[in-house]
Design a protein around this motif. Structure first.
Motif, PDB file in Angstrom:
ATOM      1  N   THR A   1       0.830  -1.206   0.000  1.00 60.69           N
ATOM      2  CA  THR A   1       0.000   0.000   0.000  1.00 60.69           C
ATOM      3  C   THR A   1       0.861   1.251   0.000  1.00 60.69           C
ATOM      4  O   THR A   1       0.605   2.215  -0.737  1.00 60.69           O
ATOM      5  N   LEU A   2       1.909   1.265   0.834  1.00 59.88           N
ATOM      6  CA  LEU A   2       2.784   2.427   0.916  1.00 59.88           C
ATOM      7  C   LEU A   2       3.610   2.601  -0.354  1.00 59.88           C
ATOM      8  O   LEU A   2       3.830   3.721  -0.812  1.00 59.88           O
TER       9      LEU A   2
ATOM     10  N   VAL B   1      -4.384   0.867  -2.308  1.00 61.56           N
ATOM     11  CA  VAL B   1      -4.639  -0.346  -1.531  1.00 61.56           C
ATOM     12  C   VAL B   1      -4.771  -1.542  -2.468  1.00 61.56           C
ATOM     13  O   VAL B   1      -5.632  -1.535  -3.358  1.00 61.56           O
ATOM     14  N   PRO B   2      -3.943  -2.576  -2.300  1.00 56.94           N
ATOM     15  CA  PRO B   2      -4.066  -3.753  -3.161  1.00 56.94           C
ATOM     16  C   PRO B   2      -5.231  -4.634  -2.717  1.00 56.94           C
ATOM     17  O   PRO B   2      -5.672  -4.568  -1.571  1.00 56.94           O
ATOM     18  N   HIS B   3      -5.738  -5.457  -3.616  1.00 52.54           N
ATOM     19  CA  HIS B   3      -6.719  -6.460  -3.229  1.00 52.54           C
ATOM     20  C   HIS B   3      -5.980  -7.559  -2.468  1.00 52.54           C
ATOM     21  O   HIS B   3      -5.139  -8.251  -3.035  1.00 52.54           O
ATOM     22  N   ALA B   4      -6.292  -7.714  -1.197  1.00 54.48           N
ATOM     23  CA  ALA B   4      -5.514  -8.610  -0.342  1.00 54.48           C
ATOM     24  C   ALA B   4      -6.271  -9.856   0.075  1.00 54.48           C
ATOM     25  O   ALA B   4      -5.761 -10.650   0.863  1.00 54.48           O
ATOM     26  N   GLU B   5      -7.478 -10.064  -0.473  1.00 53.73           N
ATOM     27  CA  GLU B   5      -8.280 -11.192   0.002  1.00 53.73           C
ATOM     28  C   GLU B   5      -7.670 -12.543  -0.354  1.00 53.73           C
ATOM     29  O   GLU B   5      -7.987 -13.555   0.276  1.00 53.73           O
TER      30      GLU B   5
ATOM     31  N   PRO C   1      11.023 -14.583  11.915  1.00 61.52           N
ATOM     32  CA  PRO C   1      11.596 -13.355  12.476  1.00 61.52           C
ATOM     33  C   PRO C   1      10.518 -12.407  12.974  1.00 61.52           C
ATOM     34  O   PRO C   1       9.366 -12.476  12.538  1.00 61.52           O
ATOM     35  N   PRO C   2      10.875 -11.506  13.904  1.00 65.51           N
ATOM     36  CA  PRO C   2       9.892 -10.528  14.402  1.00 65.51           C
ATOM     37  C   PRO C   2       9.332  -9.680  13.273  1.00 65.51           C
ATOM     38  O   PRO C   2       9.982  -9.446  12.256  1.00 65.51           O
ATOM     39  N   VAL C   3       8.095  -9.235  13.469  1.00 65.50           N
ATOM     40  CA  VAL C   3       7.424  -8.379  12.486  1.00 65.50           C
ATOM     41  C   VAL C   3       7.229  -7.007  13.126  1.00 65.50           C
ATOM     42  O   VAL C   3       6.565  -6.885  14.169  1.00 65.50           O
ATOM     43  N   GLY C   4       7.819  -5.990  12.532  1.00 61.56           N
ATOM     44  CA  GLY C   4       7.704  -4.638  13.051  1.00 61.56           C
ATOM     45  C   GLY C   4       6.606  -3.857  12.351  1.00 61.56           C
ATOM     46  O   GLY C   4       6.491  -3.894  11.116  1.00 61.56           O
ATOM     47  N   ILE C   5       5.787  -3.164  13.135  1.00 61.37           N
ATOM     48  CA  ILE C   5       4.704  -2.331  12.602  1.00 61.37           C
ATOM     49  C   ILE C   5       4.982  -0.883  12.991  1.00 61.37           C
ATOM     50  O   ILE C   5       4.987  -0.550  14.182  1.00 61.37           O
ATOM     51  N   SER C   6       5.229  -0.039  11.994  1.00 62.18           N
ATOM     52  CA  SER C   6       5.482   1.376  12.261  1.00 62.18           C
ATOM     53  C   SER C   6       4.188   2.166  12.173  1.00 62.18           C
ATOM     54  O   SER C   6       3.148   1.650  11.750  1.00 62.18           O
ATOM     55  N   HIS C   7       4.260   3.437  12.554  1.00 62.51           N
ATOM     56  CA  HIS C   7       3.055   4.273  12.488  1.00 62.51           C
ATOM     57  C   HIS C   7       2.590   4.434  11.039  1.00 62.51           C
ATOM     58  O   HIS C   7       1.398   4.582  10.776  1.00 62.51           O
ATOM     59  N   ARG C   8       3.514   4.358  10.066  1.00 65.25           N
ATOM     60  CA  ARG C   8       3.120   4.423   8.658  1.00 65.25           C
ATOM     61  C   ARG C   8       2.367   3.156   8.264  1.00 65.25           C
ATOM     62  O   ARG C   8       1.394   3.208   7.502  1.00 65.25           O
ATOM     63  N   HIS C   9       2.814   2.012   8.770  1.00 63.39           N
ATOM     64  CA  HIS C   9       2.097   0.764   8.497  1.00 63.39           C
ATOM     65  C   HIS C   9       0.674   0.809   9.057  1.00 63.39           C
ATOM     66  O   HIS C   9      -0.255   0.264   8.451  1.00 63.39           O
ATOM     67  N   VAL C  10       0.532   1.441  10.218  1.00 58.91           N
ATOM     68  CA  VAL C  10      -0.785   1.467  10.864  1.00 58.91           C
ATOM     69  C   VAL C  10      -1.812   2.148   9.965  1.00 58.91           C
ATOM     70  O   VAL C  10      -2.936   1.654   9.787  1.00 58.91           O
ATOM     71  N   GLY C  11      -1.445   3.277   9.384  1.00 58.50           N
ATOM     72  CA  GLY C  11      -2.361   3.953   8.473  1.00 58.50           C
ATOM     73  C   GLY C  11      -2.706   3.098   7.261  1.00 58.50           C
ATOM     74  O   GLY C  11      -3.859   3.065   6.818  1.00 58.50           O
ATOM     75  N   ALA C  12      -1.709   2.391   6.731  1.00 57.29           N
ATOM     76  CA  ALA C  12      -1.955   1.525   5.581  1.00 57.29           C
ATOM     77  C   ALA C  12      -2.838   0.344   5.963  1.00 57.29           C
ATOM     78  O   ALA C  12      -3.721  -0.054   5.191  1.00 57.29           O
TER      79      ALA C  12
END
Length: 398
Positions: free
Chosen positions: A233-234, A239-243, A286-297
């Motif tokens: 998305t970023l 926004v891609p079709h993610a289904e 591995p750990p998955v990091g979620i940034s504030h930019r990811h949150v909006g996406a």
């Protein structure tokens, strides 16, 4: 070094050798070679040069067995920066899969604002609910009514003491008791199968796999796919079709849970996973990091899935008629109430498309202020929902 207490020494003496080895294996230690009545285990800290840590682990109960286990606990307390008693308590747990939610709140390390924790814990509960729902039946938009097996899983998830870090919430999912939980000790070679995009492969059921482990895998894979969808998305500014990733655990519900964890301030966080050594997972996670930019996406991905695929059949709404809409065809009414299928009912305004036989009933209920019960299908409508294809409209007597 924090010394072990006399009470903990007695508890250490009661630990079986295989319990100690199971704990070490789950933490990434490896048995390097056999010695006389013992094994030499090593652990190399990731991203740190230098020689590994070493432990001498007894494999049989000899006269000094309790002392050797106490030495192991005190050494682990240094490596993990935890009290020996906390490590001892964790060793005594039955087989579990772990999830570690690392928050990055402002303020001193080891503390977090109350509001941040409220949203993080609520989001973590929703995350487990979404993963369990996907393990039961993968769907891009999960229904509000959850089957009992999902509710039972969420009730079984336990929170542990916090870990070293900015603020780490540790949760664990119990796995079945018994030798390897009734599972093949050779382990699982893949978290994903070969159909997922961009190097991600959706989950597929494993032979004899316990449902609790399937949920843990679905949780990891769903979060990993959500991160991939946010990155796409970023990168594309759309926004891609993610289904197509719903089979791997991605859903609007899971994305919304990740957004909820970030809270109103949309703070960065990460999720890491540890698998029970009784049911080893060979593929790295591995750990998955979620940034504030990811949150909006992720918020955008969730809304897109709901708008395109969010129809829910057979919902039941309890409430009162607050407005009649005579300027539309077919006629509609606004009902203020809550849905029976929601675990935590909340009051909302819902536009309901009326059948011809419902118009007079709705008008009578509106004039008298009577409660109504309406059943029908829900569809997204802006930021709310609309009920269409009504199958039942009942006015409750005063």
């Amino acid at each position: 070094m924090t010394a072990i207490t006399d009470a903990e020494f007695e508890e250490a003496a009661a630990l079986a050798p295989e319990v100690v080895r199971r704990y070490l294996s789950g933490k990434g230690w490896n048995a390097e070679r056999d010695l006389s009545g013992a094994e030499l285990w090593e652990w190399r800290p990731p991203h740190e040069p230098g020689p590994p840590y070493e432990l001498l682990v007894p494999v049989t109960r000899r006269r000094d067995y309790a002392g050797r286990v106490a030495d192991i606990l005190e050494a682990l307390a240094v490596v993990e920066a935890r009290r020996p008693g906390d490590i001892l308590r964790e060793m005594r747990l039955p087989p579990v899969d772990w999830q570690f939610l690392r928050l990055v709140p402002p303020g001193p390390s080891g503390t977090a604002p109350l509001l941040d924790l409220v949203s993080a814990l609520s989001g973590l509960k929703d995350l487990h609910t979404a993963a369990a729902s996907s393990a039961h039946q993968p769907q891009a938009v999960q229904p509000g009514q959850k089957p009992q097996v999902v509710k039972d899983h969420v009730a079984a998830v336990r929170l542990d003491q916090t870990r070293v870090g900015s603020y780490v919430i540790a949760a664990h999912t119990p796995l079945p008791e018994g030798p390897y939980g009734g599972y093949d000790r050779t382990g699982q070679r893949s978290l994903f199968d070969e159909a997922a995009p961009a190097g991600r492969r959706p989950l597929h059921p494993q032979p004899s796999e316990p449902f609790a482990r399937r949920i843990s895998r679905m949780l990891y894979a769903g979060v990993a796919c959500a991160h991939a969808a946010a990155e796409a998305t970023l990168a594309d500014d759309s926004v891609p079709h993610a289904e197509h990733m719903s089979g791997a655990g991605l859903s609007a519900n899971l994305c919304e849970a990740l957004v909820r964890i970030a809270g109103e301030e949309r703070r960065d966080f990460s999720l890491s996973f540890a698998w029970s050594s009784e049911m080893p997972m060979e593929q790295p996670s591995p750990p998955v990091g979620i940034s504030h930019r990811h949150v909006g996406a992720l918020d955008a991905v969730a809304k897109d899935l709901r708008e395109r695929l969010g129809r829910e059949e057979g919902a039941v709404l309890n409430g009162v008629v607050t407005k009649l809409h005579r300027d539309v065809n077919p006629r509609e009414a606004t009902i203020y109430g809550s849905f029976l299928h929601e675990d935590t009912p909340r009051q909302r305004r819902v536009r309901v498309e009326l059948r011809a036989e419902d118009i007079d009933r709705a008008a009578d209920a509106w004039r008298a202020g009577l409660e109504v019960v309406v059943a029908g299908d829900l569809e997204p409508r802006g930021t709310g929902v609309r009920m269409r294809r009504v199958t039942r409209f009942v006015v409750r007597p005063d």
